[in-house]
Write an enzyme that holds these catalytic residues in place. Structure first.
Site, PDB file in Angstrom:
ATOM      1  N   SER A 149       0.844  -1.189   0.000  1.00 50.26           N
ATOM      2  CA  SER A 149       0.000   0.000   0.000  1.00 50.26           C
ATOM      3  C   SER A 149       0.875   1.233   0.000  1.00 50.26           C
ATOM      4  O   SER A 149       2.013   1.216   0.486  1.00 50.26           O
ATOM      5  CB  SER A 149      -0.897   0.014   1.241  1.00 50.26           C
ATOM      6  OG  SER A 149      -1.543   1.270   1.390  1.00 50.26           O
ATOM      7  N   TYR A 162      -2.370   0.541  10.643  1.00 48.67           N
ATOM      8  CA  TYR A 162      -2.413  -0.128   9.338  1.00 48.67           C
ATOM      9  C   TYR A 162      -1.143   0.170   8.539  1.00 48.67           C
ATOM     10  O   TYR A 162      -0.526  -0.742   7.968  1.00 48.67           O
ATOM     11  CB  TYR A 162      -3.644   0.352   8.568  1.00 48.67           C
ATOM     12  CG  TYR A 162      -3.701  -0.090   7.120  1.00 48.67           C
ATOM     13  CD1 TYR A 162      -4.116  -1.370   6.775  1.00 48.67           C
ATOM     14  CD2 TYR A 162      -3.342   0.786   6.090  1.00 48.67           C
ATOM     15  CE1 TYR A 162      -4.170  -1.774   5.461  1.00 48.67           C
ATOM     16  CE2 TYR A 162      -3.397   0.380   4.765  1.00 48.67           C
ATOM     17  CZ  TYR A 162      -3.812  -0.891   4.452  1.00 48.67           C
ATOM     18  OH  TYR A 162      -3.858  -1.291   3.142  1.00 48.67           O
TER      19      TYR A 162
END
Length: 256
Positions: A149, A162
């Site tokens: 990501s 995260y």
């Protein structure tokens, strides 16, 4: 070579209900892939995903799709579960696509919830990634595609739990790629920005948002080019190069 030119004949998806993974599987099936394993927790959603891929045809060719029980939070079972897939024959490509976003506010207040995010996104991925990497190396060819990501590039106040788990995964995948260099196994890291999926439906859309289909297209192109890192959209590479070097006092004030 079975996986020549980024067109694998067989595909193992870790995270079999991932919208990005399924979009990628559809693109690869349209080219050359005929055998797919969808690994995930047994559920109606996993079964439906398998049915949707079985319905795809190219000419007269059938697409064989298997479901495999797999839980990122049960690393003790990974070698046995994934070993059974590789025992059936060569796997040309593994797509590591599982992960959870978590809830930053809740997870800060409930450390065990934060740990679950880390264990899923990082610990589970290390276990499954090494298991598949060893099997790919033993067969002498294949690609391991790791869905990272843009959040891995720099921890943000809004999602640092995260982001830190993805940063760990990203660093692991980079090192694994170096370890496998020359083995016939290629590791490719994919760093999407905000992707419109079920997982992000409750969030405000970020600039340069993209779709699972766009990420799938970028994965296909990256495989063809033998890329080591793929950004989606591509201009995020330049944006994050600037963000990465911002002084922290300024970075804290940005609406990220």
């Amino acid at each position: 070579m079975k996986d020549a030119f980024g067109a694998p004949q067989s595909l193992l998806v870790l995270g079999g209900t991932s919208e990005i993974a399924l979009a990628t599987a559809r693109r690869l099936i349209a080219r050359r892939t005929r055998t797919v394993w969808l690994a995930g927790r047994p559920s109606p959603e996993l079964d439906a995903a398998a049915v949707s891929l079985r319905e795809l045809r190219t000419g007269q060719d059938e697409v064989t799709v298997h479901t495999v029980p797999f839980d990122a939070l049960d690393p003790a079972a990974h070698e046995e579960t994934l070993g059974k897939v590789f025992a059936e024959g060569d796997v040309d490509m593994v797509l590591l696509a599982f992960g959870v976003l978590g809830d930053q506010g809740r997870d800060e207040a409930a450390p065990l919830d934060a740990v679950r995010v880390a264990q899923t996104n990082y610990t589970g991925a290390v276990s499954a990634g090494l298991t598949c990497a060893n099997a790919l190396r033993a067969q002498g060819h294949g690609a391991l595609v790791v869905l990272s990501s843009v959040a891995a590039e720099r921890a943000r106040r809004a999602n640092f739990i995260y982001g830190s788990s993805k940063a760990g995964l990203d660093a692991f995948a980079q090192g694994l790629g170096d370890a496998l260099h020359g083995s016939g196994v290629h590791v490719m890291i994919v760093r999407p920005g905000f992707v419109r999926t079920r997982m992000t439906a409750r969030l405000a859309e970020a600039p340069m948002a993209t779709t699972p289909e766009a990420v799938a297209h970028a994965i296909e192109q990256g495989l063809w080019r033998r890329s080591e890192t793929v950004w989606v959209p591509g201009r995020l590479r330049l944006v994050m190069a600037a963000v990465r070097h911002l002084p922290r006092p300024l970075f804290r004030r940005l609406p990220l």
